[in-house]
Design an enzyme around this catalytic site. Structure first.
Site, PDB file in Angstrom:
ATOM      1  N   CYS A 164       0.818  -1.224   0.000  1.00 15.65           N
ATOM      2  CA  CYS A 164       0.000   0.000   0.000  1.00 15.65           C
ATOM      3  C   CYS A 164       0.846   1.265   0.000  1.00 15.65           C
ATOM      4  O   CYS A 164       0.304   2.371  -0.031  1.00 15.65           O
ATOM      5  CB  CYS A 164      -0.933  -0.030   1.193  1.00 15.65           C
ATOM      6  SG  CYS A 164      -1.821  -1.578   1.271  1.00 15.65           S
ATOM      7  N   HIS A 304      -3.029   8.046   5.832  1.00 19.10           N
ATOM      8  CA  HIS A 304      -3.200   6.737   5.213  1.00 19.10           C
ATOM      9  C   HIS A 304      -4.641   6.288   5.475  1.00 19.10           C
ATOM     10  O   HIS A 304      -5.305   5.794   4.585  1.00 19.10           O
ATOM     11  CB  HIS A 304      -2.172   5.754   5.773  1.00 19.10           C
ATOM     12  CG  HIS A 304      -2.159   4.445   5.053  1.00 19.10           C
ATOM     13  ND1 HIS A 304      -1.991   4.354   3.697  1.00 19.10           N
ATOM     14  CD2 HIS A 304      -2.321   3.172   5.496  1.00 19.10           C
ATOM     15  CE1 HIS A 304      -2.039   3.080   3.328  1.00 19.10           C
ATOM     16  NE2 HIS A 304      -2.258   2.341   4.402  1.00 19.10           N
ATOM     17  N   GLU A 315      -1.903   5.375  13.430  1.00 12.81           N
ATOM     18  CA  GLU A 315      -1.541   6.586  12.689  1.00 12.81           C
ATOM     19  C   GLU A 315      -1.776   7.824  13.563  1.00 12.81           C
ATOM     20  O   GLU A 315      -0.976   8.766  13.558  1.00 12.81           O
ATOM     21  CB  GLU A 315      -2.343   6.675  11.377  1.00 12.81           C
ATOM     22  CG  GLU A 315      -1.874   7.839  10.504  1.00 12.81           C
ATOM     23  CD  GLU A 315      -2.454   7.790   9.086  1.00 12.81           C
ATOM     24  OE1 GLU A 315      -3.376   7.005   8.827  1.00 12.81           O
ATOM     25  OE2 GLU A 315      -1.941   8.568   8.249  1.00 12.81           O
ATOM     26  N   LYS A 336      -9.564   8.118   1.488  1.00  8.11           N
ATOM     27  CA  LYS A 336     -10.008   6.733   1.255  1.00  8.11           C
ATOM     28  C   LYS A 336     -11.464   6.550   1.666  1.00  8.11           C
ATOM     29  O   LYS A 336     -12.111   5.588   1.260  1.00  8.11           O
ATOM     30  CB  LYS A 336      -9.133   5.751   2.025  1.00  8.11           C
ATOM     31  CG  LYS A 336      -7.739   5.574   1.443  1.00  8.11           C
ATOM     32  CD  LYS A 336      -7.004   4.417   2.115  1.00  8.11           C
ATOM     33  CE  LYS A 336      -5.590   4.246   1.587  1.00  8.11           C
ATOM     34  NZ  LYS A 336      -4.653   5.259   2.093  1.00  8.11           N
ATOM     35  N   HIS A 341      -9.711   1.945  -0.809  1.00  7.46           N
ATOM     36  CA  HIS A 341      -8.271   1.737  -0.715  1.00  7.46           C
ATOM     37  C   HIS A 341      -7.763   1.092  -2.003  1.00  7.46           C
ATOM     38  O   HIS A 341      -8.067  -0.054  -2.302  1.00  7.46           O
ATOM     39  CB  HIS A 341      -7.965   0.846   0.485  1.00  7.46           C
ATOM     40  CG  HIS A 341      -6.510   0.772   0.836  1.00  7.46           C
ATOM     41  ND1 HIS A 341      -5.521   1.370   0.085  1.00  7.46           N
ATOM     42  CD2 HIS A 341      -5.872   0.170   1.876  1.00  7.46           C
ATOM     43  CE1 HIS A 341      -4.342   1.128   0.632  1.00  7.46           C
ATOM     44  NE2 HIS A 341      -4.530   0.402   1.722  1.00  7.46           N
ATOM     45  N   PHE A 400       1.259  -3.176   4.481  1.00  3.84           N
ATOM     46  CA  PHE A 400       1.407  -4.518   5.044  1.00  3.84           C
ATOM     47  C   PHE A 400       2.864  -4.909   4.782  1.00  3.84           C
ATOM     48  O   PHE A 400       3.334  -4.826   3.653  1.00  3.84           O
ATOM     49  CB  PHE A 400       0.513  -5.524   4.303  1.00  3.84           C
ATOM     50  CG  PHE A 400      -0.918  -5.550   4.772  1.00  3.84           C
ATOM     51  CD1 PHE A 400      -1.375  -4.737   5.787  1.00  3.84           C
ATOM     52  CD2 PHE A 400      -1.819  -6.434   4.186  1.00  3.84           C
ATOM     53  CE1 PHE A 400      -2.696  -4.787   6.213  1.00  3.84           C
ATOM     54  CE2 PHE A 400      -3.149  -6.496   4.602  1.00  3.84           C
ATOM     55  CZ  PHE A 400      -3.582  -5.671   5.612  1.00  3.84           C
TER      56      PHE A 400
END
Lengths: 412, 81
Positions: A164, A304, A315, A336, A341, A400
């Site tokens: 990502c 994010h 975050e 998002k 996403h 990830f």
């Protein structure tokens, strides 16, 4: 000597539509692009919603029909976004000095849908029936190759695979190529299109996706107490980067300047972020140091903000750790909430939204933030856009695998 | 054109989407006249093998020049089987 880097062109294809203007209008009006899945029959999957590029998407405007047939969907939308970014920059291609033009493109899983379809052919009809374009449609470095072929760009050319954070890494590396003098111009960004039974069921197996199938537009709800995972989406974002001197010498429109890039790793877990947010926080700090500014000068963060419990809390912690008390003065939003996403394309799409925020003085909202998670107590611009003139802004991307990337932009 | 020939023209047109189907004749040379390149040929072989349920070896492909050659090859191998 480090050279300054300007953004002189941008291109977008997302579930909100095709083109930067269309996307920005939808985004600042708080429109969601999340709908029931139509690209395949999702009846066997727990999740039956996604952010699909709308069917009015017409790549034939940019890509010859013969070429189109040989492109995976991520390559189609990526090429269309790149065409918009190059056209908008006003650069003349093929350039007279092609070796000074780089292409750096990120994608998380490249042609996964092609691989999925190819594997069915292999099972049903055997090895001799494998379509010859399987490999070129599957690998991540073909899209940067295709962009180079399309515009005659012969400088450094590579794909970046970083889940990502893929296209945020791509932009960061392209920025460095220009800053260091290895290239004068770079086409950079990312593309992803893996909405299929394979990816949906694989992310379901990780318990990562929202299953709010009855209310698609409300499914992506970053920082909200009632969120239940992220929403998978297709998309591509492409940028034309240029050394400031190169841009000014041809009187190009400068949308924003990239002034900082920070990259770290959590070294913690396969899919979970470090609960202290140390790596994410350090990425933001490094970007701020790279820019040589005081943290307080940053006024907006495009988070994010995936709409997963772990990301949103971590975050938030990481932002507080990097900014201290001034974290509460920041405007933050997760776009998002509207685009879903897009995995490897997210960093580039959100970099463009961050540049547009600087250019327009409009902070896009975080849609569906109705009941904030008590552990997420910063200003996430809930539901309605806010007018705020901002000079410095950060876009965060976390992967990830533990990779963290922060990009820092300045209003021109 | 018989049914096999028509089907082959359809498949060639499916791969060479930028060629107007009316311009594909039985005596058209696939590379020289229709502009096929190596990936197009591989693509055509895969489609032909799938359509007619047969295998075309790389040696056989070397002998083929025109759309008619493809049709002849398929008719011969259908008689053999």
């Amino acid at each position: 000597m480090r050279r300054r880097v300007a953004i002189t062109g941008m291109g977008l294809v997302t579930c909100l539509g095709t083109g930067v203007d269309k996307n920005w209008n939808q985004l600042t009006c708080g429109q969601s692009g999340i709908r029931p899945i139509t690209l395949f029959d999702p009846k066997r999957c727990q999740t039956r919603i996604a952010g699909e590029v709308p069917s009015e998407f017409d790549p034939l405007q940019y890509v010859p029909v013969k070429e189109l047939r040989r492109l995976d969907r991520h390559q189609q939308i990526g090429l269309v976004a790149a065409c918009e970014a190059v056209q908008a920059s006003g650069l003349i291609t093929p350039p007279a000095d092609p070796y000074r033009y780089a292409v750096v493109i990120g994608s998380g899983i490249g042609g996964l849908s092609t691989i999925e379809a190819g594997y069915e052919v292999l099972r049903e009809k055997g090895p001799k029936r494998m379509p010859p374009m399987m490999i070129p449609m599957a690998v991540v470095n073909l899209l940067p190759g295709l962009i180079a072929m399309r515009f005659g760009l012969k400088g450094p050319n590579f794909g970046i695979v970083n889940a990502c954070a893929s296209s945020a890494s791509a932009i960061g590396e392209a920025y460095r190529l220009i800053a260091s003098g290895s290239a004068d111009v770079a086409i950079t960004g990312g593309a992803e299109a893996v909405v299929g039974e394979f990816a949906i069921s694989a992310f379901n197996a990780l318990r990562a996706l929202s299953t709010r199938n009855d209310e698609p537009a409300k499914a992506s709800r970053p920082f909200d107490r009632d969120r239940d995972g992220f929403v998978l989406a297709e998309g591509a974002g492409m940028l034309t980067l240029e050394s400031m001197d190169h841009a000014k010498s041809r009187e190009a429109t400068i949308h924003a300047e990239i002034v900082g890039y920070g990259a770290t790793s959590d070294a913690y877990h396969v899919v979970m972020p470090d609960p202290n947010g140390a790596g994410a926080s350090q990425a933001m700090r490094l970007a701020i140091q790279d820019a040589g500014i005081e943290p307080e000068r940053v006024e907006y963060i495009n988070a994010h903000g995936t709409s997963t419990e772990l990301n949103d809390k971590t975050e938030t912690l990481a932002i507080k750790s990097s900014f201290g008390k001034s974290a509460y003065k920041l405007s933050i939003s997760s776009t998002k909430s509207m685009t879903g996403h897009t995995l490897g394309a997210a960093g580039a799409i959100e970099a463009i939204f961050t540049a547009l925020t600087l250019e327009s003085g409009m902070i896009p909202p975080t849609l569906n933030l109705d009941s904030p998670d008590p552990e997420c107590d910063l200003n996430y611009t809930p539901n309605v856009r806010v007018n705020r003139s901002v000079e410095y802004a950060i876009s965060n991307s976390f992967a990830f695998g533990g990779q963290n990337v922060s990009l820092l932009f300045r209003r021109p | 054109m018989d049914d096999i020939e028509k089907k082959i023209v359809d498949l060639v047109a499916e791969v060479l989407v930028d060629v107007n189907k009316e311009n594909i004749r039985l005596d058209s040379k696939i590379v020289e006249d229709l502009g096929a390149e190596s990936l197009d040929i591989y693509d055509m072989i895969a489609l032909l093998e799938d359509e007619f349920g047969m295998e075309i070896s790389d040696e056989e492909v070397e002998k083929i020049r025109t759309v008619q050659d493809v049709a002849d090859f398929i008719k011969v191998s259908q008689k053999k089987s």
